[in-house]
Design a protein around this motif. Structure first.
Motif, PDB file in Angstrom:
ATOM      1  N   CYS A 178     -11.805  -1.450  49.643  1.00  9.59           N
ATOM      2  CA  CYS A 178     -11.853  -0.792  48.341  1.00  9.59           C
ATOM      3  C   CYS A 178     -10.894   0.387  48.307  1.00  9.59           C
ATOM      4  CB  CYS A 178     -13.274  -0.309  48.048  1.00  9.59           C
ATOM      5  SG  CYS A 178     -14.487  -1.636  47.913  1.00  9.59           S
ATOM      6  N   GLU A 179     -10.490   0.757  47.129  1.00  5.40           N
ATOM      7  CA  GLU A 179      -9.636   1.924  46.961  1.00  5.40           C
ATOM      8  C   GLU A 179     -10.407   3.193  47.297  1.00  5.40           C
ATOM      9  OE1 GLU A 179      -8.255   1.881  42.997  1.00  5.40           O
ATOM     10  OE2 GLU A 179      -7.018   0.075  43.235  1.00  5.40           O
ATOM     11  N   PRO A 180      -9.692   4.262  47.659  1.00  2.00           N
ATOM     12  CA  PRO A 180     -10.380   5.534  47.938  1.00  2.00           C
ATOM     13  C   PRO A 180     -11.229   5.969  46.749  1.00  2.00           C
ATOM     14  CG  PRO A 180      -8.089   5.649  48.641  1.00  2.00           C
ATOM     15  CD  PRO A 180      -8.239   4.349  47.885  1.00  2.00           C
ATOM     16  N   GLY A 181     -12.438   6.433  47.041  1.00  2.30           N
ATOM     17  CA  GLY A 181     -13.351   6.872  45.996  1.00  2.30           C
ATOM     18  C   GLY A 181     -14.288   5.791  45.509  1.00  2.30           C
ATOM     19  N   VAL A 218     -16.944   2.376  46.372  1.00  3.60           N
ATOM     20  CA  VAL A 218     -17.927   1.953  47.366  1.00  3.60           C
ATOM     21  C   VAL A 218     -18.036   0.436  47.329  1.00  3.60           C
ATOM     22  CG1 VAL A 218     -20.369   1.990  47.993  1.00  3.60           C
ATOM     23  CG2 VAL A 218     -19.242   4.090  47.282  1.00  3.60           C
ATOM     24  N   CYS A 269     -16.222  -3.895  44.589  1.00  5.13           N
ATOM     25  CA  CYS A 269     -15.842  -2.507  44.789  1.00  5.13           C
ATOM     26  C   CYS A 269     -16.311  -1.728  43.564  1.00  5.13           C
ATOM     27  CB  CYS A 269     -14.327  -2.360  44.953  1.00  5.13           C
ATOM     28  SG  CYS A 269     -13.688  -3.018  46.507  1.00  5.13           S
ATOM     29  N   THR A 295     -16.590   1.663  41.459  1.00  6.53           N
ATOM     30  CA  THR A 295     -15.893   2.929  41.254  1.00  6.53           C
ATOM     31  C   THR A 295     -16.790   3.891  40.492  1.00  6.53           C
ATOM     32  OG1 THR A 295     -14.936   2.309  39.126  1.00  6.53           O
ATOM     33  CG2 THR A 295     -13.738   1.614  41.101  1.00  6.53           C
ATOM     34  N   SER A 348     -21.362  12.052  42.955  1.00 10.09           N
ATOM     35  CA  SER A 348     -20.484  11.608  44.041  1.00 10.09           C
ATOM     36  C   SER A 348     -21.071  10.343  44.645  1.00 10.09           C
ATOM     37  CB  SER A 348     -20.359  12.701  45.101  1.00 10.09           C
ATOM     38  OG  SER A 348     -19.555  12.259  46.192  1.00 10.09           O
ATOM     39  N   SER A 377     -18.077   9.430  49.648  1.00  2.54           N
ATOM     40  CA  SER A 377     -16.913   9.982  48.951  1.00  2.54           C
ATOM     41  C   SER A 377     -17.040  11.494  48.853  1.00  2.54           C
ATOM     42  CB  SER A 377     -16.793   9.389  47.545  1.00  2.54           C
ATOM     43  OG  SER A 377     -15.766  10.029  46.811  1.00  2.54           O
ATOM     44  N   THR A 380     -15.334  13.081  46.559  1.00  2.00           N
ATOM     45  CA  THR A 380     -14.904  13.357  45.191  1.00  2.00           C
ATOM     46  C   THR A 380     -16.115  13.488  44.265  1.00  2.00           C
ATOM     47  OG1 THR A 380     -12.855  12.103  45.528  1.00  2.00           O
ATOM     48  CG2 THR A 380     -13.532  12.519  43.247  1.00  2.00           C
ATOM     49  N   TRP A 381     -16.113  14.558  43.463  1.00  2.00           N
ATOM     50  CA  TRP A 381     -17.165  14.774  42.471  1.00  2.00           C
ATOM     51  C   TRP A 381     -16.610  14.446  41.093  1.00  2.00           C
ATOM     52  CZ3 TRP A 381     -22.178  15.783  43.593  1.00  2.00           C
ATOM     53  CH2 TRP A 381     -22.464  16.170  44.904  1.00  2.00           C
ATOM     54  N   THR A 382     -17.330  13.590  40.375  1.00  2.00           N
ATOM     55  CA  THR A 382     -16.916  13.167  39.040  1.00  2.00           C
ATOM     56  C   THR A 382     -17.776  13.865  37.994  1.00  2.00           C
ATOM     57  OG1 THR A 382     -16.276  10.988  39.880  1.00  2.00           O
ATOM     58  CG2 THR A 382     -16.642  11.192  37.500  1.00  2.00           C
TER      59      THR A 382
END
Length: 322
Positions: A102-105, A107, A134, A136, A279, A283, A285-287
Motif C-alpha cells: 500500500c502507499e504510505p499512509g 493500511v 488498501c 486510505t 490517524s 501511520s 499522519t493525522w487527517t
C-alpha cells in the motif's frame, strides 16, 4: 486499489472450508462496492439491516483473513486455495498470497470472505468476496467523523481566580485545565485513533453592565497567577467587572446595608470548541475531521461588589494613627 498474487498461477481454485474463531462483531468494507458487512456476526444481515426470520436465525458470516496456496504434490494443477495462511494439510506446501504494498499512509486489509448459511442451517465453505484492500484516510473519513461526534468529551475544569466576593475594577485571571483527548476505535475493520483537541475558548462572564460586554473568545486556555508574578492585567485571559448597573432599574443589582452596590448569582460559563483528527494504525499522519463539537462548563455562582475606601485606626510600632 489493486492486488498482486505472487508465487504461483492457479489452474484450479478450490475454496476449502475452515472454522473461524469467534469474536466481537465489527464493520468492514468491501473497497470494490463499499458494501458493509458484519464480521463474525450471527443474527444480522450482511448489510447491517434486521435479518429475515428474526434475530435468532443464523446469518452469513463475513470475515477477513489472508489467503494461502496449498500444494500437496508440487504440481500446479493440484493447487488448492485456502482462506487462511497456515491452514494447509500436513505435508502440503503453504505459500501466502500477498497484496501489492500500500502507499504510505494507507493500511492493508486482508481478503474478505463469507460463509453463507445453507437451507439446513449449516455454513457453506468460505468463498472470497474481494481481495486484500488498501484503505486510505479518505475511505474512513466519514466513519471517523461519526466517531468523533459520538466521542465522550468531558467539559474542561475552568475557574476564575479570586477570593469571593469579587471586586469591581480588579482583573481576575481565568483558565481552563484541558488538553487533547484520544480514543482508539475500529472503523471499517481498521484500527483508528480519534483525537479531539481544544482549539477555542469562549468565556461569558455574565457581565451586561461593563463596557465591551462580558464575553471573551481566545485560543489561549489561560493560566493562574502565582506569587512572584506581575499583577494580572488585561493582557491575561480573564475579566474586569467595571460596573454593577443601577439598582433602581437593573434586575440583579442591589444595595447592601452600607450602601454598596452588588450583584450575586453571577455565573461564568466557558464554551470550548474541539477540533477532531484521526490517524490510521501504523501511520504518523493525522487527517483533520470536518466540523467541530463544543462543550460547556458552568462555574459556581459568585458575588461581585464595589470596593469602598474607609479610614481605620492603625497601630504601627506603638504609634496610633486615628
Amino acid at each position: 486499489m489493486s492486488t498482486t498474487i505472487v508465487g504461483l498461477a492457479l489452474s484450479a481454485a478450490v475454496v476449502a472450508a475452515a472454522v473461524v474463531a469467534g469474536g466481537d462483531s465489527e464493520y468492514v468494507s468491501d473497497a470494490v462496492n463499499n458494501d458493509r458487512y458484519v464480521v463474525g456476526a450471527v443474527g444480522e444481515s450482511s448489510d447491517g439491516s434486521a435479518p429475515a426470520g428474526g434475530a435468532d436465525k443464523p446469518q452469513d458470516k463475513y470475515f477477513r483473513a489472508d489467503a494461502a496456496l496449498c500444494n500437496a504434490t508440487a504440481g500446479l494443477d493440484e493447487v488448492e486455495l485456502f482462506h487462511v495462511a497456515g491452514a494447509c494439510p500436513d505435508g502440503a506446501l503453504d505459500v501466502t498470497i500477498s497484496a501489492a504494498g500500500c502507499e504510505p499512509g494507507a493500511v492493508e486489509l486482508a481478503d474478505l470472505w463469507v460463509q453463507r448459511v445453507q437451507a439446513d442451517g449449516s455454513y457453506a465453505e468460505p468463498e472470497m468476496v474481494s481481495a486484500a484492500d488498501c484503505v486510505t484516510p479518505a475511505d474512513v473519513a466519514a466513519e471517523a467523523r461519526r466517531a468523533f461526534e459520538a466521542l465522550q468529551i468531558d467539559p474542561p475544569v475552568a475557574s476564575v481566580q479570586g477570593r469571593e466576593p469579587l471586586l469591581v475594577n480588579v482583573h481576575y485571571p481565568a483558565r481552563a485545565e484541558t488538553g487533547p483527548l484520544e480514543e482508539s476505535v475500529t472503523l471499517l475493520g481498521v484500527p483508528v485513533t480519534i483525537r479531539a483537541e481544544p482549539v477555542e475558548f469562549t468565556w461569558d462572564f455574565d457581565d451586561p453592565h461593563s463596557a465591551g460586554g462580558g464575553t471573551l473568545t481566545t485560543t489561549d486556555p489561560g493560566r493562574a497567577w502565582r506569587d512572584g508574578d506581575a499583577t494580572p492585567d488585561d493582557s491575561w485571559v480573564g475579566h474586569r467587572y467595571t460596573s454593577l448597573g443601577d439598582p433602581a432599574q437593573d434586575a440583579g443589582t442591589d444595595v447592601d446595608a452600607e450602601g454598596d452596590r452588588y450583584r450575586d448569582d453571577v455565573t461564568v460559563t466557558l464554551t470550548t470548541t474541539w477540533q477532531g483528527s484521526f490517524s490510521l494504525a501504523g501511520s504518523a499522519t493525522w487527517t483533520p475531521i470536518a466540523g467541530a463539537v463544543t462543550t460547556t462548563t458552568t462555574l459556581d455562582p459568585v458575588t461581585v461588589t464595589e470596593a469602598r475606601v474607609r479610614l481605620v485606626c492603625d497601630d504601627v510600632e506603638n504609634s496610633s494613627t486615628c
